[in-house]
Design an enzyme around this catalytic site. Structure first.
Site, mmCIF file in Angstrom:
data_model
loop_
_atom_site.group_PDB
_atom_site.id
_atom_site.type_symbol
_atom_site.label_atom_id
_atom_site.label_comp_id
_atom_site.label_asym_id
_atom_site.label_seq_id
_atom_site.Cartn_x
_atom_site.Cartn_y
_atom_site.Cartn_z
ATOM 1 N N GLU A 1 4.774 -5.674 -10.276
ATOM 2 C CA GLU A 1 4.409 -5.319 -11.646
ATOM 3 C C GLU A 1 5.159 -6.107 -12.723
ATOM 4 O O GLU A 1 4.594 -6.438 -13.764
ATOM 5 C CB GLU A 1 4.611 -3.816 -11.876
ATOM 6 C CG GLU A 1 3.624 -2.906 -11.138
ATOM 7 C CD GLU A 1 4.026 -2.613 -9.695
ATOM 8 O OE1 GLU A 1 5.034 -3.160 -9.213
ATOM 9 O OE2 GLU A 1 3.300 -1.835 -9.035
ATOM 10 N N ARG B 1 5.732 0.064 -4.191
ATOM 11 C CA ARG B 1 5.807 -0.905 -3.080
ATOM 12 C C ARG B 1 7.245 -1.197 -2.660
ATOM 13 O O ARG B 1 7.540 -1.325 -1.486
ATOM 14 C CB ARG B 1 5.134 -2.222 -3.490
ATOM 15 C CG ARG B 1 3.667 -2.253 -3.189
ATOM 16 C CD ARG B 1 3.035 -3.541 -3.658
ATOM 17 N NE ARG B 1 1.727 -3.753 -3.062
ATOM 18 C CZ ARG B 1 0.645 -3.039 -3.321
ATOM 19 N NH1 ARG B 1 0.714 -2.026 -4.158
ATOM 20 N NH2 ARG B 1 -0.505 -3.305 -2.732
ATOM 21 N N GLU C 1 0.368 -1.016 -23.784
ATOM 22 C CA GLU C 1 1.643 -0.813 -23.077
ATOM 23 C C GLU C 1 2.310 -2.168 -22.794
ATOM 24 O O GLU C 1 2.647 -2.518 -21.662
ATOM 25 C CB GLU C 1 1.481 0.001 -21.784
ATOM 26 C CG GLU C 1 2.788 0.595 -21.276
ATOM 27 C CD GLU C 1 2.616 1.400 -19.989
ATOM 28 O OE1 GLU C 1 2.679 0.824 -18.895
ATOM 29 O OE2 GLU C 1 2.423 2.629 -20.099
ATOM 30 N N ASP D 1 0.593 -3.022 -16.061
ATOM 31 C CA ASP D 1 1.202 -4.019 -15.175
ATOM 32 C C ASP D 1 0.635 -4.056 -13.763
ATOM 33 O O ASP D 1 1.273 -4.541 -12.835
ATOM 34 C CB ASP D 1 2.709 -3.748 -15.107
ATOM 35 C CG ASP D 1 3.013 -2.307 -14.679
ATOM 36 O OD1 ASP D 1 2.114 -1.653 -14.116
ATOM 37 O OD2 ASP D 1 4.142 -1.841 -14.916
ATOM 38 N N HIS E 1 0.528 10.124 -2.550
ATOM 39 C CA HIS E 1 -0.353 9.018 -2.958
ATOM 40 C C HIS E 1 -1.197 8.563 -1.762
ATOM 41 O O HIS E 1 -0.704 8.549 -0.631
ATOM 42 C CB HIS E 1 0.542 7.881 -3.470
ATOM 43 C CG HIS E 1 -0.192 6.786 -4.179
ATOM 44 N ND1 HIS E 1 -0.967 5.867 -3.519
ATOM 45 C CD2 HIS E 1 -0.270 6.463 -5.485
ATOM 46 C CE1 HIS E 1 -1.491 5.018 -4.397
ATOM 47 N NE2 HIS E 1 -1.082 5.368 -5.607
ATOM 48 N N HIS F 1 5.536 6.306 -4.735
ATOM 49 C CA HIS F 1 4.483 5.428 -4.208
ATOM 50 C C HIS F 1 4.775 3.944 -4.362
ATOM 51 O O HIS F 1 3.971 3.107 -3.952
ATOM 52 C CB HIS F 1 3.171 5.714 -4.947
ATOM 53 C CG HIS F 1 3.187 5.214 -6.367
ATOM 54 N ND1 HIS F 1 3.804 5.886 -7.377
ATOM 55 C CD2 HIS F 1 2.702 4.074 -6.913
ATOM 56 C CE1 HIS F 1 3.674 5.206 -8.497
ATOM 57 N NE2 HIS F 1 3.025 4.105 -8.246
HETATM 58 C C1 UD1 Z 1 -1.191 0.538 -7.631
HETATM 59 C C2 UD1 Z 1 -0.438 -0.435 -8.531
HETATM 60 C C3 UD1 Z 1 0.846 0.178 -9.044
HETATM 61 C C4 UD1 Z 1 0.596 1.527 -9.669
HETATM 62 C C5 UD1 Z 1 -0.172 2.412 -8.705
HETATM 63 C C6 UD1 Z 1 -0.534 3.696 -9.398
HETATM 64 C C7 UD1 Z 1 -0.590 -2.824 -8.065
HETATM 65 C C8 UD1 Z 1 -0.062 -3.951 -7.259
HETATM 66 N N1 UD1 Z 1 -0.080 -1.617 -7.769
HETATM 67 O O1 UD1 Z 1 -0.414 0.741 -6.443
HETATM 68 O O2 UD1 Z 1 1.413 -0.684 -10.018
HETATM 69 O O3 UD1 Z 1 1.839 2.117 -9.959
HETATM 70 O O4 UD1 Z 1 -1.386 1.758 -8.314
HETATM 71 O O5 UD1 Z 1 -0.937 4.677 -8.510
HETATM 72 O O6 UD1 Z 1 -1.432 -3.007 -8.911
HETATM 73 N N2 UD1 Z 1 -6.090 4.318 -2.077
HETATM 74 C C9 UD1 Z 1 -7.121 5.182 -1.741
HETATM 75 N N3 UD1 Z 1 -7.772 5.819 -2.758
HETATM 76 C C10 UD1 Z 1 -7.462 5.656 -4.081
HETATM 77 C C11 UD1 Z 1 -6.385 4.806 -4.394
HETATM 78 C C12 UD1 Z 1 -5.723 4.126 -3.387
HETATM 79 O O7 UD1 Z 1 -7.447 5.361 -0.583
HETATM 80 O O8 UD1 Z 1 -8.114 6.249 -4.943
HETATM 81 C C13 UD1 Z 1 -5.381 3.617 -0.978
HETATM 82 C C14 UD1 Z 1 -6.232 2.474 -0.404
HETATM 83 O O9 UD1 Z 1 -5.997 2.369 0.951
HETATM 84 C C15 UD1 Z 1 -5.678 1.260 -1.154
HETATM 85 C C16 UD1 Z 1 -4.212 1.614 -1.189
HETATM 86 O O10 UD1 Z 1 -4.172 3.013 -1.472
HETATM 87 O O11 UD1 Z 1 -5.944 0.048 -0.502
HETATM 88 C C17 UD1 Z 1 -3.367 0.834 -2.138
HETATM 89 O O12 UD1 Z 1 -3.909 0.778 -3.443
HETATM 90 P P1 UD1 Z 1 -3.313 -0.321 -4.478
HETATM 91 O O13 UD1 Z 1 -3.952 -0.123 -5.796
HETATM 92 O O14 UD1 Z 1 -3.370 -1.662 -3.887
HETATM 93 O O15 UD1 Z 1 -1.770 0.037 -4.526
HETATM 94 P P2 UD1 Z 1 -1.056 1.303 -5.097
HETATM 95 O O16 UD1 Z 1 0.099 1.561 -4.198
HETATM 96 O O17 UD1 Z 1 -2.028 2.370 -5.357
HETATM 97 N N1 UDP Z 2 -0.654 11.959 -11.601
HETATM 98 C C1 UDP Z 2 -1.749 12.772 -11.302
HETATM 99 N N2 UDP Z 2 -1.804 13.371 -10.082
HETATM 100 C C2 UDP Z 2 -0.846 13.212 -9.137
HETATM 101 C C3 UDP Z 2 0.243 12.346 -9.437
HETATM 102 C C4 UDP Z 2 0.302 11.741 -10.670
HETATM 103 O O1 UDP Z 2 -2.636 12.952 -12.142
HETATM 104 O O2 UDP Z 2 -0.971 13.782 -8.045
HETATM 105 C C5 UDP Z 2 -0.612 11.280 -12.915
HETATM 106 C C6 UDP Z 2 0.676 11.387 -13.692
HETATM 107 O O3 UDP Z 2 0.662 12.516 -14.550
HETATM 108 C C7 UDP Z 2 0.728 10.091 -14.475
HETATM 109 C C8 UDP Z 2 -0.004 9.126 -13.577
HETATM 110 O O4 UDP Z 2 -0.753 9.897 -12.660
HETATM 111 O O5 UDP Z 2 0.019 10.169 -15.681
HETATM 112 C C9 UDP Z 2 0.971 8.252 -12.864
HETATM 113 O O6 UDP Z 2 0.341 7.557 -11.863
HETATM 114 P P1 UDP Z 2 1.146 6.860 -10.707
HETATM 115 O O7 UDP Z 2 2.421 7.579 -10.477
HETATM 116 O O8 UDP Z 2 0.201 6.718 -9.572
HETATM 117 O O9 UDP Z 2 1.380 5.385 -11.274
HETATM 118 P P2 UDP Z 2 2.490 4.722 -12.212
HETATM 119 O O10 UDP Z 2 2.581 5.494 -13.473
HETATM 120 O O11 UDP Z 2 3.758 4.688 -11.450
HETATM 121 O O12 UDP Z 2 1.973 3.337 -12.409
#
Ligand code: UD1
Ligand code: UDP
Length: 371
Positions: A135, A210, A121, A99, A241, A208
């Site tokens: 999502e 939104r 999923e 999602d 995160h 983490h």
């Molecule tokens: C995204 C997904 C969310 C998912 C989450 C898992 C969307 C809208 N959100 O949220 O559904 O649960 O990922 O973790 O698709 N960043 C880094 N390094 C990384 C990853 C992220 O620096 O490796 C920082 C960056 O500044 C980036 C920000 O996090 O711009 C947000 O990343 P984004 O994927 O937009 O949102 P998440 O909160 O990670």
């Molecule tokens: N996870 C990880 N390291 C961390 C936190 C989470 O490997 O420090 C793994 C966790 O076991 C799960 C996945 O990341 O499999 C979940 O990711 P996240 O919580 O970012 O996203 P969501 O599942 O909410 O979309």
């Protein structure tokens, strides 16, 4: 070679990678398939660490992540960049996961390219467009353009059937259990380097989402602070995160608090090992809600609603919401009441038997009359 079925798996964030890599590996072993791995890199560092663990080198890396990215820019980048890949490669089937923005926009892009689409999923719903945001709407978009929907549970199957989707719905379990079992069975590691005190009960926290940015996340952090003050026998570890909207709230409240460890996101192997060692897990993560019950760990979900109510029904997961007093009271009950703790830690896993990738492979073979 030419009559192989070409399958492109598209993913971009950490959780999608964890849940798609077992499927990539499985499909790659089948000589009837030509498998392409396309990563949007909506995430960067925390995506790469999963690719490394599963030893997957993407065929296309769109490298889209920008610091503090917004939904509009990311969405248009995904739409335009996946268009190029789909036009060049002309896959027979495009698989997306879950999602995220990567899932929603890649599926839309695949639809515009008039491709067959599979959703891994599928069928999760809260039926509230704002929880989780964005999502829930991505789920609806992906399922409405998909030809094959791989649902983790019966409930997900029924969500789709009740929304008038007539065919292409299958129950497969969740590939997260494939990944988790692989790690738990093959990758036991020592966590001493985290510096946790073995005499204290460990509470593992992740948050983490939104919709928790701002006040809700502040409440969560303040609840943790009060719990730590009240209970001298607990410690909290929070892999924070990388999203700046998370870090800018968490660090000012919880940094330098005794028995609270804020750490960088952990690689999947240490994180799974840490879940196994934890006493209680507090999270708003979707994936963690699925993994923890498979490890028999009580989970309090830091959200008002969940699209994963199966484990709540089975008793291993409870919704705590984001009200400070409520979180404190629910954690305190689990710390003080052993009977309640034991009830929740009964290991019942509603999310699959670790063979979801194999079931998905078989459904694809059937779909293309390859059996
Ligand atoms: C995204 C997904 C969310 C998912 C989450 C898992 C969307 C809208 N959100 O949220 O559904 O649960 O990922 O973790 O698709 N960043 C880094 N390094 C990384 C990853 C992220 O620096 O490796 C920082 C960056 O500044 C980036 C920000 O996090 O711009 C947000 O990343 P984004 O994927 O937009 O949102 P998440 O909160 O990670
Ligand atoms: N996870 C990880 N390291 C961390 C936190 C989470 O490997 O420090 C793994 C966790 O076991 C799960 C996945 O990341 O499999 C979940 O990711 P996240 O919580 O970012 O996203 P969501 O599942 O909410 O979309």
């Amino acid at each position: 070679m030419t009559n192989k079925i070409k399958i492109a798996l598209v993913f971009g964030t950490r959780p999608e990678a964890i849940k798609m890599c077992p499927l990539v590996k499985r499909l790659k072993q089948n000589p009837l398939f030509h498998v392409l791995t396309v990563v949007t890199a909506q995430h960067r560092q925390i995506l790469d660490s999963v690719l490394e663990l599963f030893d997957i080198k993407p065929d296309y890396d769109l490298n889209l992540m920008k610091p503090n990215q917004n939904l509009w820019d990311l969405s248009s980048d995904i739409l335009l960049k996946t268009k190029e890949v789909f036009e060049k490669e002309d896959p027979d089937l495009i698989l997306v996961h879950g999602d995220t923005t990567t899932a929603g926009l890649s599926a839309l892009s695949a639809f515009y390219a008039r491709k067959k689409i599979g959703h891994v999923e599928a069928g999760l719903r809260t039926f509230d467009k704002n929880y989780p945001f964005p999502e829930e709407i991505n789920r609806v978009i992906v399922d409405s353009v998909s030809d094959l929907m791989f649902c983790p549970t019966e409930l997900a199957v029924n969500n789709l059937k009740n929304s008038n989707i007539k065919q292409g719905i299958y129950k497969t379990g969740n590939t997260v259990i494939d990944a988790l079992l692989y790690v738990i069975e093959n990758k036991k590691i020592n966590l001493d380097y985290l510096g946790l005190d073995k005499n204290l009960k460990t509470i593992l926290l992740t948050s983490h989402r939104r919709e928790n940015f701002g006040k809700p996340l502040e409440n969560i952090c303040n609840a943790v602070k009060e719990l730590i003050e009240k209970n001298k026998d607990i410690q909290v570890i929070y892999p924070v995160h990388p999203n700046p909207n998370v870090r800018n709230t968490v660090y000012p409240i919880l940094d330098n608090i005794e028995r609270v460890k804020l750490v960088e996101p952990l690689d999947y192997v240490p994180f799974c090992n840490l879940m196994k060692e934890a006493h209680i897990i507090l999270t708003d993560s979707g994936g963690v809600q699925e993994e923890a019950p498979a490890l028999g760990k009580p989970v309090l979900v830091l959200r008002e609603e969940t699209e994963r109510p199966e484990a709540v029904e089975y008793g291993g997961v409870k919704l705590a919401g984001t009200n400070k007093e409520n979180i404190i009271s629910m954690v305190q009950t689990l710390l003080d009441n052993n009977e309640e703790y034991q009830k929740m830690s009964k290991a019942v896993n509603p999310y699959g038997d670790g063979r979801a990738s194999e079931y998905i492979e078989n459904i694809i073979l059937d779909y293309f009359n390859l059996k």
